[in-house]
Design an enzyme around this catalytic site. Structure first.
Site, short mmCIF file in Angstrom:
data_model
loop_
_atom_site.label_atom_id
_atom_site.label_comp_id
_atom_site.label_asym_id
_atom_site.label_seq_id
_atom_site.Cartn_x
_atom_site.Cartn_y
_atom_site.Cartn_z
N LYS A 122 -2.39 8.92 -0.94
CA LYS A 122 -3.83 8.67 -0.98
C LYS A 122 -4.61 9.95 -0.77
O LYS A 122 -5.56 10.24 -1.52
CB LYS A 122 -4.21 7.66 0.12
CG LYS A 122 -5.66 7.20 0.03
CD LYS A 122 -6.26 6.87 1.39
CE LYS A 122 -6.65 8.12 2.13
NZ LYS A 122 -7.43 7.84 3.37
N ASP A 140 -7.52 3.35 -0.67
CA ASP A 140 -7.64 3.26 0.79
C ASP A 140 -7.78 1.80 1.18
O ASP A 140 -7.61 0.89 0.36
CB ASP A 140 -8.82 4.10 1.29
CG ASP A 140 -10.16 3.49 0.94
OD1 ASP A 140 -10.21 2.56 0.08
OD2 ASP A 140 -11.17 3.90 1.53
#
Length: 221
Positions: A122, A140
């Site tokens: 991420k 996220d």
């Protein structure tokens, strides 16, 4: 609960009108401090990170200065952030690596980024997208939640959701799609009380639970 391609196109067209130039809400001064801020933001709010880094980045905005500051002193600046001890250790560690392997610069390679302590998929995607304008999708908490809730990209893992979003979102919207979805989840499609009355895609939304009210603002988009 599937969307036609035209519906997905319309969803992101509206997002693009609502926020033509979305930006990260993290505060930073250069690419290095952006990397630090993104690493700190894991399991923490952008607001909390910004409060902690306001004074930190005034005295440590390069890998060299961060190393000189030291892990203990860095920890004092970020102790209000979750997992601060481990994050302080990782920041000092990857600062050393940046100096030794990349002349102090943040690498543009996904592989090189993910080899840095504390940098996962991420975080690497956020850096590549925001700093280098690559068409990545950083999933996220907000994006994982609303992608599943809205039925845009269902999946049990972050990797599954990321892959599906990259497949369904039109390429010409991918540059900003990450920020549009984050901000939509943060301010409108909230976890407990989604503000459907203020949602610009309410008439297209296929979420099972939602308000039936459609905002008048849709008529202007």
């Amino acid at each position: 609960m599937t969307y036609a391609r035209g519906e997905i196109e319309e969803i992101f067209r509206r997002f693009s009108i609502q926020r033509p130039n979305p930006k990260s809400e993290l505060k930073y001064t250069n690419l290095y401090t952006f990397l630090v801020a993104v690493v700190l933001s894991a399991q923490a709010t952008d607001t909390g990170v910004n409060k902690a880094t306001k004074s930190l980045f005034k005295i440590a905005d390069t890998p060299e200065k961060m190393i000189a500051l030291g892990e203990e002193e860095l920890g004092q600046h970020i102790r209000t952030i979750g997992l601060w001890r481990n994050k302080a250790k990782n920041i000092i560690a990857f600062s050393h690596i940046l100096i030794e392997n990349n002349q102090g610069r943040v690498p543009r390679s996904r592989q090189a980024l993910m080899e840095l302590p504390g940098v996962g998929q991420k975080t690497a995607n956020v850096i590549l997208n925001t700093a280098f304008r690559e068409l990545t999708m950083a999933v996220d908490t907000h994006i994982f939640r609303i992608a599943n809730r809205l039925g845009l990209a269902t999946g049990k893992t972050v990797e599954q959701v990321e892959k599906k979003l990259l497949q369904v979102i039109p390429t010409y919207y991918l540059l900003h799609a990450h920020h549009w979805l984050i901000l939509h989840g943060r301010y409108i499609c909230k976890a407990r009380k989604p503000k459907c009355q203020d949602c610009i895609i309410a008439d297209l939304c296929k979420a099972i639970i939602k308000s039936n009210s459609i905002p008048a603002s849709l008529n202007t988009l």
